[in-house]
Design a protein around this motif. Sequence first.
Motif, PDB file in Angstrom:
ATOM      1  N   UNK A 156       0.832  -1.211   0.000  1.00 40.26           N
ATOM      2  CA  UNK A 156       0.000   0.000   0.000  1.00 40.26           C
ATOM      3  C   UNK A 156       0.864   1.259   0.000  1.00 40.26           C
ATOM      4  N   UNK A 157       0.325   2.336  -0.513  1.00 47.93           N
ATOM      5  CA  UNK A 157       1.034   3.615  -0.463  1.00 47.93           C
ATOM      6  C   UNK A 157       0.960   4.157   0.950  1.00 47.93           C
ATOM      7  N   UNK A 158       1.796   5.161   1.216  1.00 52.40           N
ATOM      8  CA  UNK A 158       1.827   5.684   2.583  1.00 52.40           C
ATOM      9  C   UNK A 158       1.147   7.044   2.693  1.00 52.40           C
ATOM     10  N   UNK A 159       0.322   7.423   1.666  1.00 50.09           N
ATOM     11  CA  UNK A 159      -0.304   8.748   1.730  1.00 50.09           C
ATOM     12  C   UNK A 159      -1.304   8.808   2.874  1.00 50.09           C
ATOM     13  N   UNK A 160      -1.269   9.901   3.634  1.00 50.61           N
ATOM     14  CA  UNK A 160      -2.125  10.029   4.808  1.00 50.61           C
ATOM     15  C   UNK A 160      -3.576  10.269   4.442  1.00 50.61           C
ATOM     16  N   UNK A 161      -3.826  10.764   3.195  1.00 48.59           N
ATOM     17  CA  UNK A 161      -5.203  11.138   2.855  1.00 48.59           C
ATOM     18  C   UNK A 161      -5.853  10.159   1.885  1.00 48.59           C
ATOM     19  N   UNK A 175      -7.857   6.932   1.849  1.00 48.78           N
ATOM     20  CA  UNK A 175      -8.564   5.950   2.660  1.00 48.78           C
ATOM     21  C   UNK A 175      -8.464   4.577   2.013  1.00 48.78           C
ATOM     22  N   UNK A 176      -8.292   3.548   2.840  1.00 46.31           N
ATOM     23  CA  UNK A 176      -8.149   2.210   2.293  1.00 46.31           C
ATOM     24  C   UNK A 176      -9.447   1.703   1.673  1.00 46.31           C
ATOM     25  N   UNK A 177     -10.565   2.369   2.022  1.00 48.01           N
ATOM     26  CA  UNK A 177     -11.836   1.917   1.469  1.00 48.01           C
ATOM     27  C   UNK A 177     -12.225   2.685   0.202  1.00 48.01           C
ATOM     28  N   UNK A 178     -11.443   3.685  -0.119  1.00 48.17           N
ATOM     29  CA  UNK A 178     -11.790   4.497  -1.303  1.00 48.17           C
ATOM     30  C   UNK A 178     -11.613   3.683  -2.584  1.00 48.17           C
ATOM     31  N   UNK A 179     -12.410   4.019  -3.608  1.00 55.66           N
ATOM     32  CA  UNK A 179     -12.319   3.275  -4.883  1.00 55.66           C
ATOM     33  C   UNK A 179     -10.942   3.427  -5.525  1.00 55.66           C
ATOM     34  N   UNK A 180     -10.254   4.513  -5.161  1.00 56.94           N
ATOM     35  CA  UNK A 180      -8.964   4.796  -5.798  1.00 56.94           C
ATOM     36  C   UNK A 180      -7.776   4.283  -4.981  1.00 56.94           C
ATOM     37  N   UNK A 181      -8.017   3.575  -3.853  1.00 60.32           N
ATOM     38  CA  UNK A 181      -6.899   3.193  -2.976  1.00 60.32           C
ATOM     39  C   UNK A 181      -5.882   2.306  -3.709  1.00 60.32           C
ATOM     40  N   UNK A 182      -6.363   1.263  -4.347  1.00 55.91           N
ATOM     41  CA  UNK A 182      -5.430   0.360  -5.037  1.00 55.91           C
ATOM     42  C   UNK A 182      -4.776   1.065  -6.232  1.00 55.91           C
ATOM     43  N   UNK A 183      -5.546   1.796  -7.047  1.00 51.43           N
ATOM     44  CA  UNK A 183      -4.883   2.539  -8.125  1.00 51.43           C
ATOM     45  C   UNK A 183      -3.778   3.471  -7.637  1.00 51.43           C
ATOM     46  N   UNK A 222      -1.983   3.069  -4.918  1.00 52.53           N
ATOM     47  CA  UNK A 222      -0.868   2.182  -4.556  1.00 52.53           C
ATOM     48  C   UNK A 222      -0.028   1.856  -5.799  1.00 52.53           C
ATOM     49  N   UNK A 223      -0.752   1.562  -6.860  1.00 56.70           N
ATOM     50  CA  UNK A 223      -0.081   1.215  -8.128  1.00 56.70           C
ATOM     51  C   UNK A 223       0.793   2.377  -8.625  1.00 56.70           C
TER      52      UNK A 223
END
Lengths: 609, 425
Positions: A549-554, A556-564, A566-567
């Motif tokens: 996972x990325x380390x950005x503070x803003x 959210x792991x539940x956001x639709x864009x979380x995995x993108x 990270x990529x």
Amino acid sequence: MLPADIDSAPALAHLTLDDSSSGLSRRAFLQGALAAGALGVAMPSWATEAFGATPLGPNDGILVVVLMGGGNDGLNMVVPYQDGAYYSRRGGLAVPQASVLPLAGAAVGLHPALTGVAQRYAAGQVAVVQGVGYPNPDLSHFTSMATWMSGLPGQIPTSGWLGRYFDAAAPNTLRGVAIGSGVPLHMNGASHRSVSLPVGAPPPGLSSEDWNRRMFSSIEATSSASTGRGALADAIARTCTDMMVVARDVAPAYVPEPPDSKLVGDLTLAAQLINADVGARVISVGYGDFDSHANQPFMHDSRMQELDAALTAFWSTLAFAQSHRVTVVTFSEFGRRVQVNGSNGTDHGTAAPMLVMGSRVRGGVHGGAPSLTSLDRSGNLVATSDFRQVYAEVIDRWLGGSSSAVLGGNFAHHGVFASVPGDPLPGGGFSDVPAGAFYATPVAWLAAQGITTGVGGSSRFEPNAPVTRGEMVTFLWRFAGQPAVSGPMPFSDVPTGAFYSVPVMWAAAEGITTGVSGTNRFDPGARVTRGEMATFLWRYARQPVPTQPSSFSDVSRTAFYAVPVDFLAQHAITTGVAGTNRFAPGNQVTRGEMATFLWRFDQAGFRAR
Amino acid sequence: MPTPTADVAHLMRRAGFGATTAQVASLAAQDWEDLVEGLITAGPTPPDPLPAQGTSWTTFVAMIQTWLDRMATGPTPLREKMALVWHGHLTTSFSKTYDAEWLWQQNQVLRAHALGNFRTLLHQVALGPAMLDYLDNRHNRVGAPNENWARELMELFVLGAGSGYTQDDVAAMARAWTGHGINGRVYQFRSDRHDNGQKTILGVTANWDGPATIDHLLDGPLRMTAARFVARKVFAHLAHPSPPPATLDELATTFADSDWDISALVRAILLHPDFRSAAARDGLVRMPVEFAAAAMRCSGLPASVAHPEWWLDAMGQLVFNPPNVSGWRQNAYWLTTSAMGTRFNMARNISWRLNDTPTFLPELGSASPADAVALVCDQFEIAPSAATRSRLEGHVAELRAARHGWAVRPNLFTLVMLTPEFNLA
């Protein structure tokens, strides 16, 4: 020196010095014909009918040659205003120091009418080559012009320099185009014959009427069987055939109708031909008269005004997307004598400057300034550059040919081109992309790749403007190589014919977009956020699974864009908002940021699908 | 001995602007020498007053129409042809002088001496306001010479580039012509503007004065150079552009020996076997002016209806307005797609006129394709090749099969004017 009877040598039959007369409007006569309906052409039906033109390759340079017939006074075009000898010898003909348009960093300035050229010079888009001439000048209009056109001093001019370049290049009826009634020698080779195009109405050859079409087909068939009357009869037949082929291909370039005035009209048509991408590599235009033996000031001033107006019209008509492949070169058969004559004019001279213009030239003054005091025995300038040096560079660098084959020797380049078509331009050539901006290199890459052509085809990229969803998929579609797509449009709010319709269909078919959640809408006008941008790119890359996972503070792991996100982070496509550990997923993405994301995405190796 | 009709047609096209099929048939009864002599002595030459008064522009248009009518149907075709040759040789243009009347005065000189003496022609053209203005000699003064006329007199009018004179000769020639100018609207010599110093021209040092230098060019050390240069130009326009050297020598000698009698030169060319060679018969493309004159005669339309002035400029040859001081070139020079497009436009315009003229070839509508094509080719004075005949016949049949029979007339008229045969001189 040419042979004694050069004037009637068959070779010179081709030395067309067409359209160099001044004053008479070619349209003055045509108006009568138009008023009488004698041309009988309905423009709109022509415009939609063109077909068959072969477009250029993406890195093919286009040359526009401007012939200044009669001997342009180079000293009053590019004025050595810091040289006292100029004022002492030119007397009342000299351009007053206060009127000269100075060129930064140069000892010469421009004729006061060349305001548009001066602006382009300031933008680094004009190269002035000083003191260009040919060896052993003989001061004759015709041997001089024959030399300049053939590129072979001292030889019988049987072919032109650009024509010989064409002899060796890929065949295409429209690769060499002369505007006007004639084709000048420089455009014809040993075998290649350039075509000519009229100004005003398009050439005849298209019709929506069957009985007319059949007549045109019959004319086109003129060369399919020989009359047996010899080479000239066959050449007449070929011209009839070519006329019909050309008419079909060039019709779109006549909309809108180019203006009436001579050089302005010719260069406007030239720009429209380039925009229509009919396959022309070289377009030749010419005007005059420059033979100012008497009462020179009015004559030369008006020619300079015409040149400036025409060049301004040309660059403003030219589509930005085409402009970086275009260079304009001027020439005349000779300059004029340094000393004013007794008629407030100047007699035939020798060397003169050439202008080379375009977004890829190395702006500035090239070549040595000829001395105004160490003159030849007829009181003329001694050339500091050979005209073939400029030709060689144009052929080798701009047209991708072989100058040694065309010119029969090797000539040192001046380095007038900073880059050639296909090379990235700083900031993509856009006027609003400063060199130091974080997005400058990405935008340059984007432009060189043809992924952006500027806002509405203009010279602006608008790096701080937001990106709409319609634009986003269009960029991605171009990035993917503009793949063909078919099938029904899945969204209710995407009209056919919009610039983004095909890209949206493609993006839907590829799973890059599923539209607005829970609807059958795409919402093409909505602005893209950074989170959405990440998602588009991730889906383009076929949704790889990030290793961490990325380390950005803003984010959210539940956001639709979380995995993108990270990529993107994993592949250094994003480093977050500068100086923070935030990604700002809800912020609207700017065009400058979009360019940067896409560039890094490309560098990370995700372009191929 | 009668002359083959193909030879008569060739002669009438070259020593004029063509002749109707009926005229050719009737002339064929004559012997070749008599035909040539008849053309040289044809007359009387019609009077040539300034065609119209009014603005310089309307006069200019009227001059074009008047001359084209004369070329198409006038009684002195060879005189008009030679006047056209001299107009392209001793050029002046409306674009520079903007004075139609001066150009017409010069045209009167060209016509009067078209078959006269070349020396006289040069003298008269040199001192006409049209030339004095066009090549700036009106500004040529002692201490402030202007080289324009002096250079072109030698390079373009009499000797040819690189033929043996030098830049020093040009400078001396310019001094010799100082003071020959214009006062108001007429020629005037001002001795106070003339350079009375010694000048060396072609190796001879004297206090040269302009007109005498013309005789020096014609009689001096480069006499045969001049004779060859001018003979080549005339041969190029009457026969073809590449005379065999032996022919040229012969013609130049005849010309010089006649003391520059143009009719002697023209007679020698037309009677020369090379004039009737294949190289000559197929060796010239009709110039736009010849195309327009032929189209007018074949269609029976005068210039006031056919409006050659609408098309000549875009075809590349506007009379009274050559593109530059060297005049027009020949052959391939005319064969460009845009100029051919204008030939089409003129032909099409004439075709619609003829289509609206029921008395013009009324039998065409009911004729078989072969007869229709034969009728039109006769009317337009061509002997079609097999390729042309079959293409045109195919078009007639095709139109009728597609129920466009009405279009046979206008289309066939247009197509015949676009054939290689019609566009060869």
